[in-house]
Motif scaffolding. Structure first.
Motif, PDB file in Angstrom:
ATOM      1  N   PRO A  94     -42.886  43.316  35.379  1.00  0.00           N
ATOM      2  CA  PRO A  94     -41.955  42.415  34.680  1.00  0.00           C
ATOM      3  C   PRO A  94     -41.695  42.873  33.254  1.00  0.00           C
ATOM      4  O   PRO A  94     -42.503  43.592  32.658  1.00  0.00           O
ATOM      5  N   THR A  95     -40.582  42.437  32.726  1.00  0.00           N
ATOM      6  CA  THR A  95     -40.220  42.762  31.351  1.00  0.00           C
ATOM      7  C   THR A  95     -40.365  41.516  30.474  1.00  0.00           C
ATOM      8  O   THR A  95     -40.612  40.411  30.971  1.00  0.00           O
ATOM      9  N   GLY A  96     -40.197  41.718  29.198  1.00  0.00           N
ATOM     10  CA  GLY A  96     -40.232  40.586  28.288  1.00  0.00           C
ATOM     11  C   GLY A  96     -39.116  39.599  28.586  1.00  0.00           C
ATOM     12  O   GLY A  96     -39.289  38.385  28.459  1.00  0.00           O
ATOM     13  N   LEU A 107     -48.899  34.502  30.463  1.00  0.00           N
ATOM     14  CA  LEU A 107     -48.554  35.882  30.814  1.00  0.00           C
ATOM     15  C   LEU A 107     -49.606  36.492  31.735  1.00  0.00           C
ATOM     16  O   LEU A 107     -49.277  37.169  32.721  1.00  0.00           O
ATOM     17  N   ILE A 108     -50.871  36.260  31.415  1.00  0.00           N
ATOM     18  CA  ILE A 108     -51.947  36.805  32.251  1.00  0.00           C
ATOM     19  C   ILE A 108     -51.912  36.184  33.641  1.00  0.00           C
ATOM     20  O   ILE A 108     -52.108  36.864  34.658  1.00  0.00           O
ATOM     21  N   ALA A 109     -51.629  34.882  33.704  1.00  0.00           N
ATOM     22  CA  ALA A 109     -51.536  34.202  35.007  1.00  0.00           C
ATOM     23  C   ALA A 109     -50.379  34.750  35.839  1.00  0.00           C
ATOM     24  O   ALA A 109     -50.432  34.751  37.084  1.00  0.00           O
ATOM     25  N   GLU A 110     -49.331  35.226  35.192  1.00  0.00           N
ATOM     26  CA  GLU A 110     -48.179  35.799  35.884  1.00  0.00           C
ATOM     27  C   GLU A 110     -48.390  37.271  36.229  1.00  0.00           C
ATOM     28  O   GLU A 110     -47.473  37.938  36.724  1.00  0.00           O
ATOM     29  N   GLY A 133     -50.781  40.897  32.123  1.00  0.00           N
ATOM     30  CA  GLY A 133     -51.807  41.045  31.101  1.00  0.00           C
ATOM     31  C   GLY A 133     -51.689  42.381  30.383  1.00  0.00           C
ATOM     32  O   GLY A 133     -50.784  43.172  30.663  1.00  0.00           O
ATOM     33  N   PRO A 134     -52.613  42.649  29.469  1.00  0.00           N
ATOM     34  CA  PRO A 134     -52.539  43.896  28.683  1.00  0.00           C
ATOM     35  C   PRO A 134     -52.595  45.159  29.537  1.00  0.00           C
ATOM     36  O   PRO A 134     -52.065  46.198  29.142  1.00  0.00           O
ATOM     37  N   SER A 183     -49.331  46.099  27.005  1.00  0.00           N
ATOM     38  CA  SER A 183     -50.492  46.534  26.237  1.00  0.00           C
ATOM     39  C   SER A 183     -50.183  46.543  24.745  1.00  0.00           C
ATOM     40  O   SER A 183     -50.951  46.025  23.921  1.00  0.00           O
ATOM     41  N   SER A 184     -49.029  47.112  24.380  1.00  0.00           N
ATOM     42  CA  SER A 184     -48.641  47.158  22.965  1.00  0.00           C
ATOM     43  C   SER A 184     -48.280  45.764  22.464  1.00  0.00           C
ATOM     44  O   SER A 184     -48.546  45.421  21.306  1.00  0.00           O
ATOM     45  N   PHE A 185     -47.701  44.928  23.332  1.00  0.00           N
ATOM     46  CA  PHE A 185     -47.353  43.563  22.949  1.00  0.00           C
ATOM     47  C   PHE A 185     -48.601  42.750  22.611  1.00  0.00           C
ATOM     48  O   PHE A 185     -48.681  42.105  21.565  1.00  0.00           O
ATOM     49  N   PHE A 186     -49.570  42.772  23.513  1.00  0.00           N
ATOM     50  CA  PHE A 186     -50.790  42.001  23.274  1.00  0.00           C
ATOM     51  C   PHE A 186     -51.534  42.511  22.036  1.00  0.00           C
ATOM     52  O   PHE A 186     -52.123  41.719  21.291  1.00  0.00           O
ATOM     53  N   THR A 187     -51.519  43.815  21.813  1.00  0.00           N
ATOM     54  CA  THR A 187     -52.204  44.370  20.639  1.00  0.00           C
ATOM     55  C   THR A 187     -51.554  43.907  19.348  1.00  0.00           C
ATOM     56  O   THR A 187     -52.232  43.454  18.415  1.00  0.00           O
ATOM     57  N   LEU A 188     -50.227  43.985  19.278  1.00  0.00           N
ATOM     58  CA  LEU A 188     -49.500  43.593  18.073  1.00  0.00           C
ATOM     59  C   LEU A 188     -49.619  42.097  17.798  1.00  0.00           C
ATOM     60  O   LEU A 188     -50.030  41.670  16.713  1.00  0.00           O
ATOM     61  N   VAL A 189     -49.267  41.285  18.798  1.00  0.00           N
ATOM     62  CA  VAL A 189     -49.280  39.833  18.607  1.00  0.00           C
ATOM     63  C   VAL A 189     -50.714  39.329  18.445  1.00  0.00           C
ATOM     64  O   VAL A 189     -50.984  38.428  17.639  1.00  0.00           O
ATOM     65  N   GLY A 190     -51.654  39.917  19.191  1.00  0.00           N
ATOM     66  CA  GLY A 190     -53.055  39.522  19.070  1.00  0.00           C
ATOM     67  C   GLY A 190     -53.631  39.842  17.702  1.00  0.00           C
ATOM     68  O   GLY A 190     -54.432  39.070  17.158  1.00  0.00           O
ATOM     69  N   THR A 191     -53.242  40.982  17.132  1.00  0.00           N
ATOM     70  CA  THR A 191     -53.712  41.342  15.792  1.00  0.00           C
ATOM     71  C   THR A 191     -53.204  40.344  14.761  1.00  0.00           C
ATOM     72  O   THR A 191     -53.935  39.936  13.856  1.00  0.00           O
ATOM     73  N   HIS A 192     -51.958  39.940  14.909  1.00  0.00           N
ATOM     74  CA  HIS A 192     -51.416  38.922  14.000  1.00  0.00           C
ATOM     75  C   HIS A 192     -52.172  37.602  14.176  1.00  0.00           C
ATOM     76  O   HIS A 192     -52.533  36.938  13.200  1.00  0.00           O
ATOM     77  N   GLY A 193     -52.432  37.222  15.427  1.00  0.00           N
ATOM     78  CA  GLY A 193     -53.174  35.997  15.676  1.00  0.00           C
ATOM     79  C   GLY A 193     -54.577  36.040  15.101  1.00  0.00           C
ATOM     80  O   GLY A 193     -55.084  35.028  14.587  1.00  0.00           O
TER      81      GLY A 193
END
Length: 202
Positions: free
Chosen positions: A55-57, A120-123, A126-127, A134-144
């Protein structure tokens, strides 16, 4: 003797109102954080079309929900500004009140982010699903993670103010550093919202 006393008093006055190096040092730290996030944005830009057949964003991102997250974080920046106004007026009660509101808004932002990650992980996105996620979770997770650190820092400062209501320049300097950090996170999130979320669905 009187002259020495006057010089000593003048020295104490100058040291009390001497410009703090803490804020300048914190600006340097924020520059290193800029490099960190710039690197993560660059990685996401390279990986933004690497879906590995998954899937895509555009398929999974909930833009209205993310817009609500963005509104909460931007509003928390405004409420922190009111806290700083109270700090400069040496009104500890006002500062604590606005810090509490800012904390709740930041916590709500994190709650929505955790809910999004869980969805997202349920769908199955996941990373490990693709380079994109993988890059999405890293970027957004770092901000979080940065927001979480900011909230912990906020609690520590609030406890210090409760224990010492007579706010000195040192407390105001600490609040100023957190203010820089919090506003910086707002700017980064605006870039995330524009580049990552909107850029992925358009």
């Amino acid at each position: 003797m009187l002259q020495k006393t006057n010089f000593a008093a003048l020295g104490e006055l100058e040291s009390e109102h001497a410009p703090s190096h803490s804020v300048f040092g914190f600006w340097l730290y924020l520059m290193t954080d800029c490099v960190l996030f710039a690197s993560l944005f660059a990685v996401f830009a390279v990986m933004s079309h690497q879906f590995a057949g998954g899937p895509t964003g555009k398929d999974l991102f909930d833009i209205p929900g993310v817009a609500l997250e963005t509104a909460l974080l931007l509003l928390s920046s405004i409420t922190y500004g009111f806290a700083m106004l109270g700090a400069h007026r040496r009104k500890s009660g006002v500062v604590l009140g606005w810090l509490a509101i800012t904390f709740v808004l930041g916590l709500a932002f994190l709650w929505f982010e955790v809910q999004e990650f869980s969805h997202l992980i349920a769908e199955g996105a996941g990373p490990g699903r693709s380079a994109f996620f993988s890059s999405f979770f890293t970027l957004v997770g770092t901000h979080g993670l940065h927001v979480t650190v900011g909230l912990i820092w906020m609690v520590v400062l609030a406890v210090q103010i409760v224990l010492k209501p007579e706010m000195s320049e040192r407390e105001i300097t600490r609040l100023t550093c957190l203010s820089l950090f919090w506003h910086f996170l707002d700017i980064v999130w605006i870039c995330v919202f524009s580049f990552v979320y909107l850029g992925s669905v358009l």
